[in-house]
Design a protein around this motif. Sequence first.
Motif, PDB file in Angstrom:
ATOM      1  N   MET A   1       0.850  -1.207   0.000  1.00 26.50           N
ATOM      2  CA  MET A   1       0.000   0.000   0.000  1.00 26.50           C
ATOM      3  C   MET A   1       0.882   1.253   0.000  1.00 26.50           C
ATOM      4  O   MET A   1       1.972   1.260   0.546  1.00 26.50           O
ATOM      5  CB  MET A   1      -0.889   0.003   1.241  1.00 26.50           C
ATOM      6  CG  MET A   1      -1.926   1.104   1.196  1.00 26.50           C
ATOM      7  SD  MET A   1      -3.014   1.070   2.627  1.00 26.50           S
ATOM      8  CE  MET A   1      -1.917   1.459   3.942  1.00 26.50           C
ATOM      9  N   ASN A   2       0.403   2.287  -0.668  1.00 26.31           N
ATOM     10  CA  ASN A   2       1.110   3.553  -0.679  1.00 26.31           C
ATOM     11  C   ASN A   2       1.242   4.080   0.754  1.00 26.31           C
ATOM     12  O   ASN A   2       0.259   4.184   1.481  1.00 26.31           O
ATOM     13  CB  ASN A   2       0.305   4.542  -1.525  1.00 26.31           C
ATOM     14  CG  ASN A   2       1.150   5.685  -1.986  1.00 26.31           C
ATOM     15  OD1 ASN A   2       2.067   6.096  -1.285  1.00 26.31           O
ATOM     16  ND2 ASN A   2       0.851   6.201  -3.152  1.00 26.31           N
ATOM     17  N   SER A   3       2.465   4.410   1.149  1.00 27.56           N
ATOM     18  CA  SER A   3       2.699   4.798   2.542  1.00 27.56           C
ATOM     19  C   SER A   3       1.991   6.105   2.898  1.00 27.56           C
ATOM     20  O   SER A   3       1.818   6.419   4.062  1.00 27.56           O
ATOM     21  CB  SER A   3       4.200   4.933   2.792  1.00 27.56           C
ATOM     22  OG  SER A   3       4.734   5.920   1.942  1.00 27.56           O
ATOM     23  N   ARG A   4       1.589   6.869   1.861  1.00 33.93           N
ATOM     24  CA  ARG A   4       0.876   8.118   2.151  1.00 33.93           C
ATOM     25  C   ARG A   4      -0.432   7.870   2.888  1.00 33.93           C
ATOM     26  O   ARG A   4      -0.918   8.712   3.629  1.00 33.93           O
ATOM     27  CB  ARG A   4       0.556   8.841   0.837  1.00 33.93           C
ATOM     28  CG  ARG A   4       1.693   9.648   0.295  1.00 33.93           C
ATOM     29  CD  ARG A   4       1.189  10.642  -0.697  1.00 33.93           C
ATOM     30  NE  ARG A   4       0.739   9.983  -1.926  1.00 33.93           N
ATOM     31  CZ  ARG A   4       0.182  10.636  -2.935  1.00 33.93           C
ATOM     32  NH1 ARG A   4      -0.022  11.921  -2.849  1.00 33.93           N
ATOM     33  NH2 ARG A   4      -0.188   9.992  -4.014  1.00 33.93           N
ATOM     34  N   ARG A 319      13.370   2.691   1.463  1.00 31.90           N
ATOM     35  CA  ARG A 319      13.925   3.117   0.194  1.00 31.90           C
ATOM     36  C   ARG A 319      15.394   2.743   0.103  1.00 31.90           C
ATOM     37  O   ARG A 319      15.856   2.287  -0.925  1.00 31.90           O
ATOM     38  CB  ARG A 319      13.753   4.626   0.014  1.00 31.90           C
ATOM     39  CG  ARG A 319      13.805   4.990  -1.443  1.00 31.90           C
ATOM     40  CD  ARG A 319      13.543   6.442  -1.635  1.00 31.90           C
ATOM     41  NE  ARG A 319      14.768   7.180  -1.484  1.00 31.90           N
ATOM     42  CZ  ARG A 319      14.826   8.480  -1.547  1.00 31.90           C
ATOM     43  NH1 ARG A 319      13.746   9.186  -1.691  1.00 31.90           N
ATOM     44  NH2 ARG A 319      15.962   9.102  -1.436  1.00 31.90           N
ATOM     45  N   GLU A 323      17.095   0.351  -2.654  1.00 28.81           N
ATOM     46  CA  GLU A 323      18.197   0.773  -3.507  1.00 28.81           C
ATOM     47  C   GLU A 323      19.365  -0.197  -3.396  1.00 28.81           C
ATOM     48  O   GLU A 323      20.042  -0.488  -4.372  1.00 28.81           O
ATOM     49  CB  GLU A 323      18.660   2.173  -3.122  1.00 28.81           C
ATOM     50  CG  GLU A 323      17.962   3.225  -3.958  1.00 28.81           C
ATOM     51  CD  GLU A 323      18.185   4.608  -3.407  1.00 28.81           C
ATOM     52  OE1 GLU A 323      19.293   4.899  -2.940  1.00 28.81           O
ATOM     53  OE2 GLU A 323      17.232   5.400  -3.440  1.00 28.81           O
ATOM     54  N   ARG A 326      18.830  -3.306  -5.504  1.00 25.55           N
ATOM     55  CA  ARG A 326      18.883  -3.164  -6.945  1.00 25.55           C
ATOM     56  C   ARG A 326      20.279  -3.426  -7.501  1.00 25.55           C
ATOM     57  O   ARG A 326      21.275  -3.117  -6.918  1.00 25.55           O
ATOM     58  CB  ARG A 326      18.431  -1.757  -7.328  1.00 25.55           C
ATOM     59  CG  ARG A 326      17.874  -1.708  -8.698  1.00 25.55           C
ATOM     60  CD  ARG A 326      17.060  -0.440  -8.859  1.00 25.55           C
ATOM     61  NE  ARG A 326      17.500   0.604  -7.958  1.00 25.55           N
ATOM     62  CZ  ARG A 326      18.560   1.379  -8.193  1.00 25.55           C
ATOM     63  NH1 ARG A 326      19.253   1.220  -9.259  1.00 25.55           N
ATOM     64  NH2 ARG A 326      18.884   2.311  -7.350  1.00 25.55           N
TER      65      ARG A 326
END
Lengths: 326, 508
Positions: A1-4, A319, A323, A326
Amino acid sequence: MNSRFLPLAATVAIFILAYAVCYAQFPAMLSTRVIGNLFTDNAFLGIIAVGMTFVIISGGIDLSVGSVIAFSGVFISVVLRDTGLHPIPVFAMLLLITTLFGAAMGATIHFLEMPAFIVTLAGMFLARGMAYVLSIDSVPINHEFYSSIQSFYWLMPGKGRLTFIGGLMLVVFVAGMLVAHRTRFGTNVYALGGGTHTAQLMGVPVARTTIAIYALSGFLAGLSGIVFSIYTSAGYSLATVGVELDAIAAVVIGGTLLTGGSGFIAGTLIGVLIMGLIQTYIIFDGTLSSWWTKIVVGMLLFAFIVLQKGLVWFTGRNRTSAEAAR
Amino acid sequence: MSDVANTLPLLRAVGVTKTFPGTVALDQVDFTLQAGEVHALLGENGAGKSTLIKCLTGAYRRDGGEILMEDRPIDPRGTLDAQIHGIGTVYQEVNLLPNLSVAENLFLGHQPTRFGMISGREMNRQARETLSQYGLNIDVSRSLADYSVAVQQVIAIARAVNLSGKVLILDEPTASLDSGEVKMLFDIIRSLKDRGIGIIFISHFLDQVFEISDRITVLRNGRLIGTETAASLDRVQLVNMMLGRELEHETRETGKTDLAPGDPWLEFDDFGKKGRIAPFDLKIRRGEVVGMAGLLGSGRTETAETLFGAVAHDSGKARKLGEAIQLRSPRDAVAAGFGFCPEDRKIDGVIADLSVRENIILALQARIGWARPVPRKKQAEMAEDFIRRLDIRTSDAEKPVGLLSGGNQQKVLLARWLATNPKFLILDEPTRGIDVGAHAEIIRLIEDLCEEGMSLLVISSELDELVAYSHRVIVVRDRHHVAELVGAEITTDNMVEAIATSHNGSAA
């Protein structure tokens, strides 16, 4: 879910949980009568909380709204008492005054590069002072227009009454949501909260937006003053002291970041309802002191500030790990 | 490149001049950008790159010269105005709003509307479409903050191209990207180039400049040094253009050879900090001047900061006279007798509002502790003493430092560290941004200090200067110490060659 959406989800979960606890103890609380009263009793708070949400999302604060409500009540009652005017032109005059008052504060904040806290603190004293100048005593309002508005309601299924002022609050919330999420002005408000300098570089009209935000808050404070005068049938210069802080609390409990840039009008509605629910619970209980409202609100506020901080930390870490992967 | 040169120039700057009080930041600079060209703009700190960019984008008002877009004079008055004229800029630190969604960032101020309301669905559709041209298939309704810097950079480029569409200025776009991300960015730059967009590319990574650029313009000290096609330049020529030769006369051709051999006073073994400077060995003798040469961003300042403990090292150890010492913080370093004059004196160095005396006394007071204030009379004596010894031009010791010229501010900073009586002093670009006269004085001062037995590490972009005072020169490149030149080996040519050698070991 979007953390916003996480703070909003937390707010909704708390509301549902709190209502479940209330229902378990007092099954009568789950009725449209209680809900109708919840809307009516918190209408004035909800309306200023909408304005406050815009202000806080933009990274500011408006401490003047409580005093503006008191000023509005006194202004309306004194003008109605001393002139033969119908309330509607008086309302229009009042809304013009409070909107200009807000716009003036916004202009001061932007052009003099003053912190919103200081400017609206000055506005708070100014509005309260003007109320005293008009009248020190509580001035009753006895206009037939008022009685007809007060007796107007829509009967919900289950005999609950959605009064005019309760309905008006809901209309303001819906309008607020449309403005916040579906207009360029709304996006600009979020942009200011994300960073004034960057917003300016990206072409946001910072001056116009700042002034409009505080003008909107002033307009809604005036509207809230009208609602409060309908609710109490009087104007009193000592009324609604500290209500601006209740509004800020409702906004934060509603999941808006106090640092600006993130939040939802819908969350604020839930925030207001949570605060109203605590009050209702205390009334139902009958033995608790009403100060328990403040204590619970204080604890909730604290929990939300911790939640927000944790969320910011969590998204930051998320985040970095993404990163690294990746 | 000939096909590019024949077409009408897209953007042209003619004789652009910009002065700031005390300095000429840009002196009659000409610059031409063709459509469909990647034009690299190079120069060290203070060369005038960013001033030129700011004049082109209207952030600064130029004092003279003309800017022509497709042969029509334009006069951008700000970023937005420049955008309307077709010039978009993307900075190293992404100028987007992290709290808005990707789509909102792309279209802020230009959102598609229906009946006066923003149509979120239409906006997201257009955003997806735009970004897919850049090879990016992401959820555009998520917050920008959810994505990596590289993705944010692409979004910033997409926004700039969307809104302006003729000229794209990329200011150090690759500084915080890894090699895979740089490749993705370069693919995007090439496809934009094929669409006929003129791109100004600023970077201090020479490999990248040669990889992507069609032409290269070099600025130094606010003047145009030259514009060449990338194919016609080799790395040595380019580094020579960037660093130049300012002090042509009166300087030695090679470094000092007169150092008495002795045991090292300070030894650093395998000293380094991950992500900033690769582990290095360094020995410093008493009374020795060690120079450090390298381009901007090569690891010079990072070495100094690691040595001084401003950034704690994470490998290796330090020894003083054979004994291990702690160097975890500037406090440790000061206790060990180190001093450090940082590169940007405005940010890290002098406190402009404090007086000359207060600035000089600061480090000494910090070392002996605030509980034991230096007597006012002693402070005044010390200030007077340094003002005389270093020839600081000020009317009196109580004048705020901010009112002094750059060279004199530099000397105040130097005096601050000399007051603590250091044994080892690190100077990062001590002669940057000061006039030629003050320049010579600072060099003389460095020589005096080392004769008094102080050891110095001096970082400088001015190679002739390093030749003049160094006993030894360390060359840094890509965050590694790559060469050490001693005595007669210290020549500007040797340094240029060491700096210019690329990863694979060739100098071309």
